[in-house]
Design an enzyme around this catalytic site. Structure first.
Site, PDB file in Angstrom:
ATOM      1  N   GLU A 137       1.008  -1.201   0.128  1.00  0.00           N
ATOM      2  CA  GLU A 137       0.026  -0.217  -0.317  1.00  0.00           C
ATOM      3  C   GLU A 137       0.899   1.035   0.134  1.00  0.00           C
ATOM      4  O   GLU A 137       0.285   2.689  -0.594  1.00  0.00           O
ATOM      5  CB  GLU A 137      -1.203   0.068   0.808  1.00  0.00           C
ATOM      6  CG  GLU A 137      -2.035  -1.082   1.086  1.00  0.00           C
ATOM      7  CD  GLU A 137      -3.295  -1.005   0.048  1.00  0.00           C
ATOM      8  OE1 GLU A 137      -3.094   0.397  -0.608  1.00  0.00           O
ATOM      9  OE2 GLU A 137      -3.515  -1.636  -1.086  1.00  0.00           O
ATOM     10  N   CYS A 191     -18.169  -1.620 -20.354  1.00  0.00           N
ATOM     11  CA  CYS A 191     -19.242  -1.157 -19.588  1.00  0.00           C
ATOM     12  C   CYS A 191     -20.055  -3.153 -19.116  1.00  0.00           C
ATOM     13  O   CYS A 191     -21.106  -3.452 -18.967  1.00  0.00           O
ATOM     14  CB  CYS A 191     -19.797  -0.511 -20.008  1.00  0.00           C
ATOM     15  SG  CYS A 191     -19.238   1.158 -19.181  1.00  0.00           S
ATOM     16  N   CYS A 218     -25.520   0.352 -13.163  1.00  0.00           N
ATOM     17  CA  CYS A 218     -24.838   1.529 -12.936  1.00  0.00           C
ATOM     18  C   CYS A 218     -25.096   2.969 -14.056  1.00  0.00           C
ATOM     19  O   CYS A 218     -26.075   2.584 -14.345  1.00  0.00           O
ATOM     20  CB  CYS A 218     -23.730   1.710 -13.789  1.00  0.00           C
ATOM     21  SG  CYS A 218     -22.622   2.744 -14.075  1.00  0.00           S
TER      22      CYS A 218
END
Length: 352
Positions: free
Chosen positions: A45, A205, A214
């Site tokens: 991270e 998509c 969405c």
């Protein structure tokens, strides 16, 4: 689709499409009881802040080979860690990496705290990193929001408020979707969705697990989101970089102050970096202008370094810096801007 169903759908997608990352425990292994190593989660991270996965892979492998545990990193030599970090940028991260590792060993018996509050008390760990470690390493139901998650939330809910003003709204939307079960896998799933499908340009998509829900896809606005407030033009700062080589092939380098840009890193002696820098050679010498400048962009400004070179005798005594023998000099250990200076100047100072 109800919120629990959205979370479950994404987790199902993640079970089949999770990215193979060297710091990650895959979902099947996690279900089998294998727990992530908090050290590896934390290290990844920190490395991934402002840096791509592709760039981090090799650094992560080297770090975990050299220092396989937080105790090993805490005991490492500062210069060695800074040298291995060279090229990753944002060098304050490397300094905080050492401070954090040493705090974990000294104050927590070598174990990372398992809650956000405890993690926030460690050097260099802010709200995002604390939430990511708590969720991924300890399965705490924390909301993890990076750039990928902001983009996914903006499109899922068709949010047109520009960033950074939209951060609080997008974080609240992300929090509403964070499940109590498998929050660590869920956090990684949303980030994977943004990195592989809901990408900044040309989002896929048609294969998105959330396509039916969405709002931006239905409105036709997905490619335009998230909106961002235009950035101001970055100023240009200038400076002089002095590259000297001794008759025996040694190079003159200096360790920059711990505070400030490239803090604690090895580099060429430089002047100040400003609109009108003052020349500041490390010693009197017959300095030659190379006729080239090293260009580099930092977060808030562009830097242009004019390069001056000199060949020096064995008894040269610089006012600052130290001589590094040719056999011990590794250009790869320099931060990127200093490596650019070397690449431009090296040919004129070749040592036969």
């Amino acid at each position: 689709m109800p919120v629990p169903a959205l979370s479950a759908t994404l987790l199902d997608w993640y079970d089949h499409h999770a990215r193979d990352l060297p710091w990650r425990v895959p979902p099947a292994a996690r279900k089998a009881g294998i727990r992530p190593d908090p050290y590896r989660v934390w290290l990844s991270e920190v490395m991934l802040q402002q840096t791509t996965v592709a760039a981090v892979r090799s650094y992560f492998h080297r770090f975990t080979t050299l220092w396989p545990s937080v105790a090993a990193l805490a005991a490492a030599d500062d210069a060695a860690v800074m040298a291995e970090w060279a090229g990753l940028g944002y060098y304050a991260r490397a300094r905080n990496l050492l401070k954090c590792a040493r705090a974990v060993v000294a104050d927590h018996d070598g174990r990372f705290p398992d809650k956000v509050a405890g993690l926030r008390g460690l050097p260099g760990i802010g709200p995002y990193t604390a939430a990511a470690i708590a969720a991924i390493a300890f399965d705490r139901a924390e909301t993890v929001v990076d750039g990928n998650v902001e983009r996914v939330m903006a499109r899922l809910h068709d949010v047109h408020t520009p960033l950074p003003a939209a951060k609080a709204e997008l974080t609240a939307l992300a929090a509403a979707l964070t499940p109590a079960a498998r929050p660590g896998d869920y956090a990684q799933a949303v980030m994977d969705l943004g990195a592989t499908i809901c990408t900044p340009r040309s989002p896929a998509c048609g294969i998105c697990p959330w396509r039916a829900s969405c709002a931006a896809r239905m409105a036709g606005t997905a490619p335009d989101l998230p909106k961002k407030t235009p950035k101001k033009a970055q100023p240009v700062r200038r400076g002089f970089a002095y590259v000297a080589r001794r008759a025996d092939g040694a190079w003159l380098l200096e360790t920059r102050p711990d505070s400030g840009l490239l803090g604690g890193m090895l580099g060429w002696p430089c002047s100040d970096w400003s609109d009108v820098p003052d020349p500041a050679p490390p010693l009197d010498a017959d300095w030659s202008r190379l006729g080239a400048e090293a260009r580099h962009t930092f977060t808030h400004f562009h830097l242009r370094l004019e390069i001056l070179t000199a060949r020096l005798p064995l008894d040269a005594a610089p006012a600052r810096g130290q001589w590094v023998p040719a056999a011990a000099f590794r250009p790869a250990s320099l931060p990127t801007v200093m490596r650019k200076v070397h690449d431009l100047a090296a040919a004129s100072l070749r040592h036969d």
